[in-house]
Design an enzyme around this catalytic site. Structure first.
Site, PDB file in Angstrom:
ATOM      1  N   LYS A  89       0.855  -1.192   0.000  1.00  0.00           N
ATOM      2  CA  LYS A  89       0.000   0.000   0.000  1.00  0.00           C
ATOM      3  C   LYS A  89       0.891   1.243   0.000  1.00  0.00           C
ATOM      4  CE  LYS A  89      -3.827   1.901   2.814  1.00  0.00           C
ATOM      5  NZ  LYS A  89      -4.638   1.660   4.025  1.00  0.00           N
ATOM      6  N   SER A 164      -9.575   1.564   3.434  1.00  0.00           N
ATOM      7  CA  SER A 164      -8.760   2.409   2.590  1.00  0.00           C
ATOM      8  C   SER A 164      -7.754   1.620   1.729  1.00  0.00           C
ATOM      9  CB  SER A 164      -7.984   3.395   3.451  1.00  0.00           C
ATOM     10  OG  SER A 164      -7.107   2.698   4.317  1.00  0.00           O
ATOM     11  N   SER A 188      -9.651  -1.063   7.472  1.00  0.00           N
ATOM     12  CA  SER A 188      -9.125  -0.781   6.122  1.00  0.00           C
ATOM     13  C   SER A 188      -8.507  -1.961   5.408  1.00  0.00           C
ATOM     14  CB  SER A 188      -8.092   0.352   6.188  1.00  0.00           C
ATOM     15  OG  SER A 188      -8.751   1.577   6.292  1.00  0.00           O
TER      16      SER A 188
END
Lengths: 491, 529
Positions: A89, A164, A188
């Protein structure tokens, strides 16, 4: 020779665990170079999904070639993650690589060091193929709050992948890599895993070092793992977990052999909350499938019982008070002075702050900074921040009490399947409320996992969530593996 | 007279006082003028005396740890700008703090020396504010669980002992430095200091004058140097303080509204700032005004305090909250015992040692104790000489005045303790007179510290002759030269001995050992009777 030209790749469907990949590599049926090429083709094919912010193609190829040579020359020295190609990420630091948290404020910023977790993976011969899209500073539940635009759900490109860590989820969902690292502050990792039909683990707070993870809310953040099999996720955890001198909140507790210790032979005691299953916000099909799953577990001899949990509706407000408070302070360092974006017309110090931050941060990030600044302000601190901390304490105590009697807490991961693109962007509160089932684990620090449960009547994936006591990852993963098998039998 | 003084009190209230006074003096005889001046001074004094100044200090002491408070970067002073910085000091994304254990130990050391309660689970908090030299946008400090609570420091002012209670001591990090006067267009930032550990010692409002504050900081500085937790160097900003000042009518127990003077950088300036600020506040009150709670700065050039921030309108809201990136630091009894056991000696213990073991007077001991390095130097000298008294004299007189004149500290002193011991030894062995050692050899020696004292004394032709044989010959020569005087001496004019001594010294060029010469002279003059 394996070919991978169609959207659903035969190679990845058949060989989808590390164990298989490693066996094939060792048997000489394929090479890492070959595997990396396949993934790069997949990345090419799935470009429309907007998964990657940057692909480290040349570097991945070079590393693959080096590792192929290593296998040939010193086969007994290859690392435990030999064969793992993963994405990270865009909130994880990797020396010499850009990291931006999907924000303009970190435009062009390159990290000077590698996150401890990433470092440990590299040391075991993993290959990092790229960094993935996400909600800006990990703030969001849809992956739409990104300076790079939204990532789309591979199961249905009109839907969001969740957030997210949406890019990380889709990178695994679309077979552009084997595993991915995300971060989980309030769900997330687990929520996008549910939306994309993946295994998504948030370990115990402190289990994995946060050094090199861009902070959203320090006392909630944890690096999480996406994968298609529990076993692979367990192995990645085993390698990343453990004390790190660079993170004083990392635990000194010994790391168990999560990847080996995966047979669950006991009959489990599982708690669920009536208030959760019957919450007004829950999708009827998810409710029905969750209840059916509970029945299956009971039929298999486990004790599954409804317990009282009176705080469910206090979780979200308390969570958003505390996380925004920490975020308002954590994001103060992005000031346009030392690195990242500085507004070209800023003259004075004050202008540098105002203009750089106003333009550098997205609306949602600014909303949370302002909210957090407000709840910490003189005159409001007691009413908001201090009170939310008390709520956190109550939730922690109650959760601990439940987990002293039960092995696991079971809950849906999300009250609905993946949202339509744009559905939640107009109404941030509605988006916040969708975190209702996931934030408890972050509020209390306990480990939690999303496991694919099946398919919603809309055709979208849905997940089920399991939580365990602090540092009980070994049990949680063993039980998860059992459920994985149970589901396979069902299919 | 009464009418006049009444008139005067009215005039005091106006700024035209001086001019009016001068104008007035044209019309009054000198004696009256003098009387009026006296009355004015008395009134002024009386006005000041009506009030009591109440002072609380927040003294920031920079610790001399090798690395910074929350990361491994060097904490040393004086490096080229931005060379002691890493990703952590620069607050790069993803970095985390970790506590410097040595800084914790130093805090505990000071806490124990000041009789504080040591907090068993001490925690850190964030103080949020934006400034260019604050890389994280917050300072890591302690608010709710400071490492030391309570405690006291005794001071002596005007011969009287006074106890100053402490509120607490907390550990925090320093900010970087903003430099505004190098580049006309830009401010420059040096982050070397960012993250250097500080202890903030917060007193109760127990101080009552600038002088007391001066003594308090002096004593505290002395203590931290003895504890070896700070170099206490004011020029390098190792000690800075904020002074909270209020005034109240004597006898009043409620505190007045306080003003805070930020960042005062020396003991002397603290005293000046406090004295100025107290007078300013009295003036405001006497005029019927009220004091606004505000932050002020001290301008050391003109000696004034100036308003910088009015709290009610523009207060800083630091939004303190617990630092989530640092776990609470748990201190066990065993740990605290270990710190206690490894404590360096405190000034009082050393004083005892100086008096009992080295036989120094109270005065000499006190002079040496003013500076820890002085004591160390002293002890090193005594490794090489047993003449403890002479060693103390050298340090407290000759060396100290030399250092003062040249504005040096003892650690900048060119000569080694061994060299000083050598000088003392030469005097003791009668090779050199005390006066020649201190007034002739010493001033030359500091200019050429690598030369041995013996060699230098030789070059300067100052070595005394102590050989009785050669002195005897000289004495004989002088006696032979002045037969009349010898006769006069032997007839009772014993005072002539001085003249003979003078002649002997003159003839020898001052190099004979006066003791030996004196003895020989006496023997010869007396024996012949």
């Amino acid at each position: 020779m394996l070919f991978c030209t169609q959207k659903k790749c035969v190679f990845f469907q058949n060989v989808n665990t590390l164990q298989h990949i490693q066996a094939n590599l060792k048997a000489g049926q394929t090479t890492l170079t070959n595997i990396v090429e396949q993934y790069l083709v997949r990345i090419e094919e799935t470009q429309d999904l907007n998964v990657y912010v940057e692909v480290f193609a040349a570097e991945a190829r070079q590393r693959a070639a080096e590792l192929d040579r290593k296998l040939a020359e010193t086969p007994n020295q290859i690392g435990r993650l030999f064969g793992v190609v993963l994405s990270i990420k865009d909130v994880l630091c990797y020396k010499g690589h850009k990291v931006t948290a999907a924000s303009k404020i970190l435009e062009g910023f390159e990290s000077l060091y590698t996150a401890t977790a990433v470092e440990r993976l590299l040391a075991e011969d993993a290959i990092i193929i790229g960094r993935t899209n996400c909600d800006q500073f990990a703030m969001g539940s849809t992956n739409e709050n990104s300076v790079y635009g939204p990532t789309l759900n591979a199961a249905d490109p009109t839907k969001v992948p969740g957030g997210s860590s949406g890019g990380s989820a889709v990178s695994v969902q679309a077979d552009t890599c084997l595993l991915s690292l995300g971060s989980d502050t309030g769900g997330s990792v687990r929520q996008p895993a549910a939306f994309c039909g993946l295994v998504g683990l948030k370990p115990t707070y402190g289990r994995i070092s946060r050094y090199g993870l861009l902070a959203y809310a320090s006392s909630f953040d944890q690096i999480g793992i996406f994968g298609k099999s529990v076993e692979d996720v367990a192995l990645l955890l085993e390698i990343m977990a453990g004390e790190d001198k660079m993170d004083s909140t990392s635990s000194r507790k010994a790391v168990e052999a999560y990847a080996i210790h995966t047979d669950y032979t006991k009959k489990a005691k599982i708690a669920y909350f009536d208030t959760a299953i019957n919450h007004t916000s829950i999708d009827p099909d998810i409710r029905q499938q969750t209840l059916a799953f509970i029945d299956r577990l009971k039929a298999d001899g486990h004790r599954v019982e409804a317990v009282d949990f009176p705080y469910l509706d206090y979780i979200i407000p308390a969570y958003y008070v505390l996380t925004t408070a920490e975020a308002s302070s954590n994001l103060s360092r992005y000031d346009g002075i030392r690195y990242g974006y500085r507004h070209p017309e800023a003259g004075t110090l004050q202008e540098t702050y105002e203009k750089s931050r106003s333009e550098g941060f997205s609306k949602e990030v600014k909303r949370r900074i302002m909210l957090g600044t407000f709840v910490l302000s003189a005159g409001y601190y007691d009413a908001y921040y201090a009170k939310a901390q008390k709520v956190r304490r109550l939730i922690q105590d109650k959760t601990k009490e439940i987990l002293s009697e039960y092995d696991f807490i079971l809950m849906p991961t999300s009250p609905s399947p993946a949202f339509d693109l744009g559905e939640k962007t107009k109404d941030p509160v509605a988006m916040y409320l969708a975190d209702i089932y996931t934030v408890q684990a972050n509020m209390t620090g306990i480990p939690a996992i999303n496991l694919p449960l099946g398919t919603h009547k809309s055709g979208l994936p849905i997940g089920i969530q399991l939580m365990a006591n602090m540092f009980e990852e070994a049990d949680l993963l063993a039980f998860s593996k059992y459920i994985e098998q149970l589901n396979r039998q069902q299919v | 007279m009464l009418r006049h003084s009444a008139y005067f009190t009215a005039l005091i209230e106006t700024k035209i006082f001086r001019r009016t006074f001068t104008f007035y003096s044209f019309h009054v005889p000198k004696s009256v003028n003098f009387a009026l001046r006296l009355i004015y001074s008395l009134l002024h004094f009386a006005r000041l005396m009506k009030y009591e100044t109440v002072i609380g200090l927040e003294v920031h002491v920079q610790l001399n740890t090798k690395s910074k408070a929350f990361c491994g970067d060097a904490a040393a002073y004086g490096a080229a700008p931005n060379t002691h910085i890493s990703a952590i000091s620069m607050a790069h994304p993803g970095t985390l703090p970790r506590v410097n254990e040595r800084a914790i130990e130093y805090a505990v050391r000071l806490g124990l020396a000041l009789g504080c309660d040591i907090t068993r689970d001490t925690r850190f908090d964030r103080k949020n504010y934006f400034y260019a030299d604050s890389p994280k946008g917050f300072q890591t400090t302690q608010d709710s669980h400071p490492i030391c609570v309570g405690g006291k420091l005794d001071i002596e002012v005007g011969g009287e002992q006074k106890t100053i209670r402490l509120h607490h001591i907390h550990l925090e990090e320093d900010a970087g430095k903003s430099i505004h006067d190098i580049n006309p267009k830009h401010s420059l930032i040096d982050l070397n200091r960012a993250g250097v550990p500080l202890l903030e010692i917060v007193t109760e409002p127990d101080l009552r004058s600038g002088e007391e504050a001066y003594v308090f900081i002096t004593e505290l500085r002395k203590l931290v140097r003895y504890l070896d937790i700070s170099d206490g160097n004011m020029q390098e900003g190792s000690i800075r303080c904020d002074c909270n000042i209020s005034i109240r009518p004597k006898g009043e127990t409620k505190l007045g509204t306080r003003c805070e003077i930020k960042n005062v950088n020396s003991m002397r300036n603290a005293k000046r700032a406090i004295e100025y600020e107290a007078k300013r506040q009295i003036k405001v009150i006497e005029k019927g005004g009220t004091i606004d709670q505000e932050t002020r700065s001290f301008d050391a050039q003109v000696g004034h305090t100036n308003n910088v921030l009015r709290s009610k309108e523009n207060a800083h809201d630091y939004r303190y909250f617990p630092e989530p990136d640092l776990s609470p630091v748990l201190l066990t009894d065993e740990y605290i015992d270990t710190v206690q056991k490894n404590m360096p000696k405190l000034p009082n213990e050393i004083k005892q040692e100086l008096q009992l073991v080295y036989g120094l007077s109270d005065y000499d001991a006190n002079v040496l104790l003013e500076d820890k390095d002085m004591v160390f130097f002293y002890k090193e000298i005594t490794q090489h000489t047993k003449n403890y008294k002479a060693a103390a004299n050298w340090l407290t007189n000759v060396i100290k005045s030399y250092l003062n004149e040249n504005n040096l500290s003892i650690d900048q002193f060119a000569l080694s303790p061994k060299t000083i011991a050598n000088l003392i030894g030469m005097v003791d062995d009668n090779k050199l007179s005390n006066a020649a050692a201190s007034q002739k050899v010493f001033p030359e020696l500091v200019k050429q510290p690598d030369t041995s004292p013996l060699e230098l004394a030789g070059q300067l032709n100052l070595l005394q002759d102590s050989d009785a044989g050669s002195i005897e010959a000289l004495v004989d020569r002088i006696i032979a030269k002045f037969p009349d005087k010898v006769k006069a001496y032997r007839n009772g004019k014993k005072g002539l001995l001085g003249m003979f001594m003078g002649e002997v010294m003159k003839a020898s060029g001052g190099k004979v050992n006066p003791k030996v010469a004196n003895q020989l002279l006496r023997e010869k003059l007396d024996n012949k009777t």
